[in-house]
Design a protein around this motif. Structure first.
Motif, PDB file in Angstrom:
ATOM      1  N   ILE A 237       0.840  -1.199   0.000  1.00 16.97           N
ATOM      2  CA  ILE A 237       0.000   0.000   0.000  1.00 16.97           C
ATOM      3  C   ILE A 237       0.877   1.252   0.000  1.00 16.97           C
ATOM      4  O   ILE A 237       0.610   2.215  -0.717  1.00 16.97           O
ATOM      5  CB  ILE A 237      -0.947   0.007   1.228  1.00 16.97           C
ATOM      6  CG1 ILE A 237      -1.867  -1.206   1.167  1.00 16.97           C
ATOM      7  CG2 ILE A 237      -1.765   1.285   1.276  1.00 16.97           C
ATOM      8  CD1 ILE A 237      -2.830  -1.316   2.322  1.00 16.97           C
TER       9      ILE A 237
ATOM     10  N   TYR B 245       2.262   1.928  -3.422  1.00 21.25           N
ATOM     11  CA  TYR B 245       1.183   2.278  -4.355  1.00 21.25           C
ATOM     12  C   TYR B 245       0.779   3.734  -4.186  1.00 21.25           C
ATOM     13  O   TYR B 245       0.590   4.474  -5.151  1.00 21.25           O
ATOM     14  CB  TYR B 245      -0.033   1.366  -4.149  1.00 21.25           C
ATOM     15  CG  TYR B 245      -1.211   1.752  -5.016  1.00 21.25           C
ATOM     16  CD1 TYR B 245      -1.212   1.429  -6.370  1.00 21.25           C
ATOM     17  CD2 TYR B 245      -2.283   2.465  -4.500  1.00 21.25           C
ATOM     18  CE1 TYR B 245      -2.268   1.804  -7.189  1.00 21.25           C
ATOM     19  CE2 TYR B 245      -3.348   2.835  -5.307  1.00 21.25           C
ATOM     20  CZ  TYR B 245      -3.337   2.508  -6.648  1.00 21.25           C
ATOM     21  OH  TYR B 245      -4.373   2.889  -7.453  1.00 21.25           O
ATOM     22  N   THR B 246       0.676   4.167  -2.930  1.00 14.57           N
ATOM     23  CA  THR B 246       0.184   5.524  -2.682  1.00 14.57           C
ATOM     24  C   THR B 246       1.182   6.611  -3.070  1.00 14.57           C
ATOM     25  O   THR B 246       0.824   7.781  -3.114  1.00 14.57           O
ATOM     26  CB  THR B 246      -0.176   5.714  -1.195  1.00 14.57           C
ATOM     27  OG1 THR B 246       0.966   5.397  -0.414  1.00 14.57           O
ATOM     28  CG2 THR B 246      -1.328   4.828  -0.798  1.00 14.57           C
TER      29      THR B 246
ATOM     30  N   ASN C  72       0.019   6.651  -6.786  1.00 16.94           N
ATOM     31  CA  ASN C  72      -1.152   5.868  -7.181  1.00 16.94           C
ATOM     32  C   ASN C  72      -0.848   5.049  -8.421  1.00 16.94           C
ATOM     33  O   ASN C  72      -1.597   5.042  -9.388  1.00 16.94           O
ATOM     34  CB  ASN C  72      -2.350   6.778  -7.457  1.00 16.94           C
ATOM     35  CG  ASN C  72      -3.117   7.036  -6.180  1.00 16.94           C
ATOM     36  OD1 ASN C  72      -2.717   6.560  -5.116  1.00 16.94           O
ATOM     37  ND2 ASN C  72      -4.215   7.763  -6.277  1.00 16.94           N
TER      38      ASN C  72
ATOM     39  N   VAL D 283       4.445  -0.888  -7.343  1.00 21.88           N
ATOM     40  CA  VAL D 283       4.336  -2.184  -6.665  1.00 21.88           C
ATOM     41  C   VAL D 283       5.145  -3.230  -7.433  1.00 21.88           C
ATOM     42  O   VAL D 283       5.789  -4.096  -6.841  1.00 21.88           O
ATOM     43  CB  VAL D 283       2.861  -2.618  -6.518  1.00 21.88           C
ATOM     44  CG1 VAL D 283       2.766  -3.875  -5.657  1.00 21.88           C
ATOM     45  CG2 VAL D 283       2.020  -1.508  -5.914  1.00 21.88           C
TER      46      VAL D 283
END
Lengths: 153, 501
Positions: free
Chosen positions: B401, B404-405, B408, B413
């Protein structure tokens, strides 16, 4: 065939040589320029050549000197953990955070025989709840929570 | 701004409620991961990097610094109670700390460890306050030539103290530098090694690289061998040390603080080296040397003081010279860059609040650690009974996560996966991953300064040895390589590590 006196060093040398050649090959079209007017290829080429020499030296030492054997790979954790990360990457934007977290946790549980699967399912649920609360509600990050079609396109 | 004014300003900043909160969070998280074996500060800080986006730069650095020195406190708890070093830097604490615990003196051992750490923390902070400003002033006078040579020395010195093959460590440096060159070349705008992938135009992202190599690879590594089941074998009731304990501990703690503060400055040094060095020094100096290994309190006080001091002073090269000396500090450099702050001598003048705030927060954090830790010992001990199989899925999820953030982007990943595999391969083939990370952080700056230096000298590489400062720096680097390659000394080095590890 040379006897493998120090397989760990031989493999390490080949790794350095291989990555150096890879950089040289991918960057073959980059103009090197001159020392005073360095082009984009100047420093990478220089570094790759240095690494090539280092790799050859490591390889040579590996051939000449005795050493320890290679550590065997444990495929189970490698494959499972990487598959779990891959699952997260592939699934997140389609099935959303909840599904991706649950899937990743359950998948990663197969990495060790010590896992209890019931516990893992509970853990997956708890982590899904926690991440939604912290990342989506708390930090209001733009992460899809539910699968495509459930109120989002 | 004078040193005293600066420090007071920093103290006022660090004492602001939000900053205090992040200091507390850092200290708590640090202790937690220090207690847990298999989860270290490098992986944790890598994992938390994406979150620092949402914080002020000062808050972020205060928290990350707290994790680093907090881990030194936590590591000693596990070492003493269950003979299991929570961190590498508390390996030597096991020797005498656990013996004390077996004799029913776990309480005093824990208390002395905490108090020695507190003393060392204060000592190291004063050391930093006195040392950092003059060092930054010297570095401000550096030109491109000197800077390049300094970075070369920093990278070389970082591998001297690492264990394992020198040639392979040098290879990790070149590989790290090469990886840092992926993306758009700032000078020509040409695309380098981006393979036509649009996400690589801005280069390889630091966060998935660090997380993959340190967190994901570590998870796989930890899962290779079945988990040892540790149960608490010791009880502790009487926490407070006796007068005799204090009398025997204060000198070792002082010596440990001095030694740790100095060794922490060295690239590649930091907490682990400091604790080993302090233990062997104390063993030689102490009148109770024969008791070492059987529960000598000096053997707890000295390394615990040293690892905390070393952890803190290893910030000095980053804040004053812009050169990270170990993997944790390289991650700090990454955190600073995420916030648009280029680590280096200019931080003190351009960003005095950040510079002094972080330093002052260390004093506050050390007090917090002692106040929180001693009463919370039973909680930490409870946590030890949670098995690793319940941790690692959480680590993976936070990594996924987190990256990914960043943008975005699923691509990050995927990069996490690639570097996770690479990190595992490096571990298997006994490459040290830390030099790669240091080189990756320094790469762009090194290339820029190299280009500038060569432009100034009209392409004459002799400029690096014609300028006195640069020549000295490179001379030291060459000397270090010579020392490492000389067989006699290499044997010594190996012996030290065998003794240590």
């Amino acid at each position: 065939m040379l006897p493998m006196r120090n397989p760990a060093e031989i493999v390490s040398g080949l790794f350095l040589i291989g990555t150096a050649l890879l950089f040289l090959w991918i960057g073959r079209a980059l103009p090197a320029g001159s020392v005073t007017q360095m082009g984009p290829g100047y420093t990478p080429n220089l570094l790759a050549v240095i690494q090539l020499v280092l790799g050859l030296a490591v390889l040579a030492i590996g051939v000449v000197r005795d050493g320890e054997p290679l550590e065997p790979w444990r495929w189970r954790p490698v494959v499972t953990i990487l598959a779990a990360v891959a699952f997260f990457a592939v699934s997140l934007e389609y099935i959303g955070l909840v599904g991706a977290v649950v899937g990743t946790v359950i998948l990663s549980g197969f990495a060790t025989p010590q896992s209890r699967h019931v516990q893992n399912v509970l853990l997956a649920g708890a982590l899904a709840l926690f991440t939604v609360l912290v990342f989506v509600k708390g930090l209001s990050l733009q992460i899809p929570v539910w699968p495509l079609g459930w109120g989002r396109e | 701004m004078s040193t005293i004014d600066g420090f007071l300003h920093g103290l006022a900043l660090a004492a602001q409620p939000m900053n205090l909160l992040y200091c507390l969070v850092g200290a708590l998280v640090g202790t937690l991961i220090g207690v847990l074996p298999g989860v270290g500060p490098v992986a944790t800080i890598a994992m938390l990097l994406p979150i620092t986006f949402y914080l002020e730069p000062l808050q972020a650095l205060i928290m990350l610094a707290g994790i680093f020195y907090g881990a030194q406190y936590g590591g000693s708890t596990t070492a003493i109670l269950v003979n299991l070093p929570g961190e590498n830097s508390s390996v030597v604490t096991c020797l005498d700390g656990y013996q004390m615990a077996r004799k029913g003196r776990a309480g005093p051992a824990l208390a002395i460890a905490a108090l020695a750490s507190l003393f060392a923390g204060i000592f190291a902070t004063v050391f930093i306050v006195l040392l950092a400003p003059p060092l930054a002033k010297i570095a401000l006078a550096f030109g491109a030539t000197e800077y390049f040579s300094l970075m070369v020395l920093g990278l070389i010195a970082a591998i001297v103290l690492a264990s394992g093959s020198v040639l392979k460590a040098l290879g990790m440096i070149t590989l790290g530098l090469l990886l840092s060159m992926v993306g758009t070349d700032v000078n020509s705008g040409a695309m380098r090694f981006s393979l036509g992938i649009p996400e690589l135009v801005d280069g390889i992202n630091f966060v998935p690289l660090a997380m993959g190599i340190f967190a994901v690879a570590e998870v796989i590594r930890n899962l290779e061998s079945p988990e040892p089941r540790e149960t608490l074998k010791t009880k502790f009731s009487d926490l407070w040390p006796t007068r005799e304990d204090f009398r025997r501990s204060w000198k070792p703690a002082l010596r440990g603080s001095v030694l740790g503060s100095v060794l922490g400055l060295l690239p590649g040094g930091g907490a682990m080296l400091s604790s080993f060095a302090a233990y062997s020094l104390e063993k030689r100096l102490s009148p109770n040397g024969h008791e070492f290994g059987q529960g000598a309190i000096e053997g707890v006080a000295a390394p615990e003081a040293a690892n905390n001091a070393g952890a803190q002073t290893s910030f000095v090269p980053l804040l004053t010279l812009g050169i990270p000396g170990n993997a944790v500090i390289a991650l700090m450099a990454g955190a600073m860059m995420i916030h648009g702050v280029q680590p280096g001598p200019q931080v003190m003048t351009s960003n005095p609040g950040l510079f002094w705030g972080v330093i002052a927060s260390m004093i506050i954090g050390n007090f917090m650690l002692v106040v929180i830790n001693l009463p919370m010992l039973p909680v930490w001990v409870k946590l030890l009974s949670i098995p690793y199989r319940l941790f690692y899925p959480a680590i993976l999820i936070f990594c996924c996560i987190g990256v990914y953030t960043l943008n975005n982007a699923v691509f990050d990943v995927v990069m996490l996966l690639v570097f996770g595999l690479m990190g595992y391969v490096l571990l298997k083939w006994r490459f040290e991953p830390a030099p790669l990370l240091l080189a990756f952080v320094l790469g762009p700056l090194m290339e820029e300064n190299f280009r500038r230096a060569m432009m100034l000298s009209f392409g004459d590489p002799r400029i690096f040895i014609q300028r006195p400062i640069s020549a000295t720096l490179l001379g030291v680097a060459a000397l270090l390589i010579a020392i490492m390659v000389l067989p006699a000394l290499r044997r010594r080095r190996r012996e030290t590590f065998v003794e240590a590890g």
